[in-house]
Write a protein that holds these residues in place. Structure first.
Motif, PDB file in Angstrom:
ATOM      1  N   GLN A   1      41.427 -19.868  -0.533  1.00  0.00           N
ATOM      2  CA  GLN A   1      40.386 -20.255   0.418  1.00  0.00           C
ATOM      3  C   GLN A   1      39.037 -20.422  -0.271  1.00  0.00           C
ATOM      4  OE1 GLN A   1      40.526 -17.185   3.401  1.00  0.00           O
ATOM      5  NE2 GLN A   1      41.986 -18.317   4.665  1.00  0.00           N
ATOM      6  N   LYS A   2      38.743 -19.563  -1.239  1.00  0.00           N
ATOM      7  CA  LYS A   2      37.448 -19.605  -1.915  1.00  0.00           C
ATOM      8  C   LYS A   2      37.369 -20.694  -2.983  1.00  0.00           C
ATOM      9  CE  LYS A   2      36.593 -14.700  -1.300  1.00  0.00           C
ATOM     10  NZ  LYS A   2      36.538 -13.395  -1.972  1.00  0.00           N
ATOM     11  N   THR A   3      38.454 -20.882  -3.751  1.00  0.00           N
ATOM     12  CA  THR A   3      38.362 -21.739  -4.937  1.00  0.00           C
ATOM     13  C   THR A   3      39.306 -22.934  -4.938  1.00  0.00           C
ATOM     14  OG1 THR A   3      40.034 -20.483  -6.146  1.00  0.00           O
ATOM     15  CG2 THR A   3      37.750 -19.735  -6.341  1.00  0.00           C
ATOM     16  N   ASP A   4      40.280 -22.979  -4.045  1.00  0.00           N
ATOM     17  CA  ASP A   4      41.305 -24.031  -4.030  1.00  0.00           C
ATOM     18  C   ASP A   4      42.028 -24.107  -5.390  1.00  0.00           C
ATOM     19  OD1 ASP A   4      42.731 -25.960  -2.550  1.00  0.00           O
ATOM     20  OD2 ASP A   4      41.605 -27.575  -3.492  1.00  0.00           O
ATOM     21  N   SER A   5      42.309 -22.950  -5.962  1.00  0.00           N
ATOM     22  CA  SER A   5      42.909 -22.837  -7.280  1.00  0.00           C
ATOM     23  C   SER A   5      44.363 -23.306  -7.294  1.00  0.00           C
ATOM     24  CB  SER A   5      42.850 -21.375  -7.735  1.00  0.00           C
ATOM     25  OG  SER A   5      43.674 -21.158  -8.845  1.00  0.00           O
ATOM     26  N   LYS A   6      44.676 -24.240  -8.178  1.00  0.00           N
ATOM     27  CA  LYS A   6      46.055 -24.718  -8.324  1.00  0.00           C
ATOM     28  C   LYS A   6      46.954 -23.618  -8.876  1.00  0.00           C
ATOM     29  CE  LYS A   6      44.964 -29.569  -8.873  1.00  0.00           C
ATOM     30  NZ  LYS A   6      45.077 -30.765  -9.691  1.00  0.00           N
ATOM     31  N   THR A   7      46.407 -22.793  -9.750  1.00  0.00           N
ATOM     32  CA  THR A   7      47.174 -21.690 -10.319  1.00  0.00           C
ATOM     33  C   THR A   7      47.555 -20.684  -9.236  1.00  0.00           C
ATOM     34  OG1 THR A   7      45.968 -21.958 -12.389  1.00  0.00           O
ATOM     35  CG2 THR A   7      47.172 -19.899 -12.095  1.00  0.00           C
ATOM     36  N   ALA A   8      46.622 -20.381  -8.348  1.00  0.00           N
ATOM     37  CA  ALA A   8      46.895 -19.448  -7.250  1.00  0.00           C
ATOM     38  C   ALA A   8      47.924 -20.040  -6.292  1.00  0.00           C
ATOM     39  CB  ALA A   8      45.612 -19.101  -6.514  1.00  0.00           C
ATOM     40  N   LYS A   9      47.834 -21.347  -6.033  1.00  0.00           N
ATOM     41  CA  LYS A   9      48.828 -21.993  -5.164  1.00  0.00           C
ATOM     42  C   LYS A   9      50.212 -21.920  -5.789  1.00  0.00           C
ATOM     43  CE  LYS A   9      45.777 -25.325  -2.926  1.00  0.00           C
ATOM     44  NZ  LYS A   9      45.433 -26.743  -2.776  1.00  0.00           N
ATOM     45  N   ALA A  10      50.285 -22.126  -7.096  1.00  0.00           N
ATOM     46  CA  ALA A  10      51.570 -22.058  -7.787  1.00  0.00           C
ATOM     47  C   ALA A  10      52.142 -20.646  -7.724  1.00  0.00           C
ATOM     48  CB  ALA A  10      51.416 -22.502  -9.235  1.00  0.00           C
ATOM     49  N   GLU A  11      51.292 -19.643  -7.893  1.00  0.00           N
ATOM     50  CA  GLU A  11      51.767 -18.259  -7.823  1.00  0.00           C
ATOM     51  C   GLU A  11      52.214 -17.909  -6.401  1.00  0.00           C
ATOM     52  OE1 GLU A  11      50.310 -13.704  -8.811  1.00  0.00           O
ATOM     53  OE2 GLU A  11      49.148 -15.393  -9.615  1.00  0.00           O
ATOM     54  N   LEU A  12      51.477 -18.377  -5.401  1.00  0.00           N
ATOM     55  CA  LEU A  12      51.859 -18.143  -4.011  1.00  0.00           C
ATOM     56  C   LEU A  12      53.215 -18.781  -3.721  1.00  0.00           C
ATOM     57  CD1 LEU A  12      50.870 -16.926  -1.301  1.00  0.00           C
ATOM     58  CD2 LEU A  12      49.987 -19.196  -0.755  1.00  0.00           C
ATOM     59  N   TRP A  13      53.420 -19.992  -4.231  1.00  0.00           N
ATOM     60  CA  TRP A  13      54.705 -20.676  -4.070  1.00  0.00           C
ATOM     61  C   TRP A  13      55.826 -19.857  -4.710  1.00  0.00           C
ATOM     62  CZ3 TRP A  13      57.735 -23.593  -1.505  1.00  0.00           C
ATOM     63  CH2 TRP A  13      58.877 -24.122  -2.076  1.00  0.00           C
ATOM     64  N   GLU A  14      55.598 -19.376  -5.925  1.00  0.00           N
ATOM     65  CA  GLU A  14      56.614 -18.575  -6.610  1.00  0.00           C
ATOM     66  C   GLU A  14      56.941 -17.308  -5.823  1.00  0.00           C
ATOM     67  OE1 GLU A  14      58.541 -19.200  -9.295  1.00  0.00           O
ATOM     68  OE2 GLU A  14      57.656 -21.193  -9.240  1.00  0.00           O
ATOM     69  N   ASN A  15      55.929 -16.703  -5.209  1.00  0.00           N
ATOM     70  CA  ASN A  15      56.150 -15.491  -4.420  1.00  0.00           C
ATOM     71  C   ASN A  15      56.969 -15.753  -3.165  1.00  0.00           C
ATOM     72  OD1 ASN A  15      54.561 -14.087  -6.221  1.00  0.00           O
ATOM     73  ND2 ASN A  15      52.830 -13.821  -4.839  1.00  0.00           N
ATOM     74  N   ASN A  16      56.899 -16.967  -2.624  1.00  0.00           N
ATOM     75  CA  ASN A  16      57.483 -17.235  -1.305  1.00  0.00           C
ATOM     76  C   ASN A  16      58.575 -18.289  -1.277  1.00  0.00           C
ATOM     77  OD1 ASN A  16      55.725 -15.592   0.638  1.00  0.00           O
ATOM     78  ND2 ASN A  16      54.273 -16.539  -0.750  1.00  0.00           N
ATOM     79  N   LYS A  17      58.887 -18.898  -2.411  1.00  0.00           N
ATOM     80  CA  LYS A  17      59.848 -19.999  -2.366  1.00  0.00           C
ATOM     81  C   LYS A  17      61.246 -19.550  -1.954  1.00  0.00           C
ATOM     82  CE  LYS A  17      61.107 -20.266  -7.254  1.00  0.00           C
ATOM     83  NZ  LYS A  17      61.063 -21.122  -8.436  1.00  0.00           N
ATOM     84  N   GLY A  18      61.620 -18.331  -2.265  1.00  0.00           N
ATOM     85  CA  GLY A  18      62.936 -17.841  -1.852  1.00  0.00           C
ATOM     86  C   GLY A  18      63.090 -17.835  -0.345  1.00  0.00           C
ATOM     87  N   ILE A  19      62.059 -17.369   0.338  1.00  0.00           N
ATOM     88  CA  ILE A  19      62.082 -17.332   1.804  1.00  0.00           C
ATOM     89  C   ILE A  19      62.117 -18.748   2.366  1.00  0.00           C
ATOM     90  CG2 ILE A  19      60.692 -16.738   3.836  1.00  0.00           C
ATOM     91  CD1 ILE A  19      59.629 -14.350   2.168  1.00  0.00           C
ATOM     92  N   ILE A  20      61.309 -19.623   1.797  1.00  0.00           N
ATOM     93  CA  ILE A  20      61.249 -20.997   2.289  1.00  0.00           C
ATOM     94  C   ILE A  20      62.586 -21.704   2.076  1.00  0.00           C
ATOM     95  CG2 ILE A  20      60.152 -23.248   1.928  1.00  0.00           C
ATOM     96  CD1 ILE A  20      57.530 -21.685   1.451  1.00  0.00           C
ATOM     97  N   TYR A  21      63.203 -21.518   0.913  1.00  0.00           N
ATOM     98  CA  TYR A  21      64.507 -22.130   0.662  1.00  0.00           C
ATOM     99  C   TYR A  21      65.569 -21.593   1.617  1.00  0.00           C
ATOM    100  CZ  TYR A  21      63.520 -24.936  -3.464  1.00  0.00           C
ATOM    101  OH  TYR A  21      63.064 -25.917  -4.310  1.00  0.00           O
ATOM    102  N   ARG A  22      65.550 -20.283   1.883  1.00  0.00           N
ATOM    103  CA  ARG A  22      66.532 -19.720   2.828  1.00  0.00           C
ATOM    104  C   ARG A  22      66.340 -20.294   4.224  1.00  0.00           C
ATOM    105  NH1 ARG A  22      65.768 -14.954  -0.199  1.00  0.00           N
ATOM    106  NH2 ARG A  22      64.205 -14.192   1.254  1.00  0.00           N
TER     107      ARG A  22
END
Length: 68
Positions: free
Chosen positions: A11-32
Motif C-alpha cells: 500500500q505504501k510503496t507498490d513494491s514488486k518484490t513485496a507483491k512477489a513475496e505475497l504471491w509466494e505466501n498465498n499461491k498454494g491457497i489460490i491454486y487449491r
C-alpha cells in the motif's frame, strides 16, 4: 514477512518484490481454490482462475485496513 506486513508495504510503496513475496505466501491457497472451481465443461481455463485469484489478492491488499 507476514501477509499483513506485506499488504502495508505494498500500500505504501507498490513494491514488486513485496507483491512477489505475497504471491509466494498465498499461491498454494489460490491454486487449491482454482482447482476446486475448475470444470473442463466451462469456458475458462485453470490459468484464468489462478489469474483471477491473483487479482483478488491484489484487491484485498488495496482494501486492507490494519485498524479493522
Amino acid at each position: 514477512m507476514t501477509n499483513e506486513e506485506l499488504a502495508e508495504l505494498i500500500q505504501k510503496t507498490d513494491s514488486k518484490t513485496a507483491k512477489a513475496e505475497l504471491w509466494e505466501n498465498n499461491k498454494g491457497i489460490i491454486y487449491r481454490l482454482a482447482r476446486s472451481y475448475y470444470n473442463p465443461n466451462r469456458p475458462y481455463t485453470l490459468e484464468d482462475l489462478v489469474q483471477q485469484g491473483y487479482f483478488a489478492l491484489l484487491y484485498a491488499v488495496k482494501s486492507y485496513d490494519k485498524a479493522k
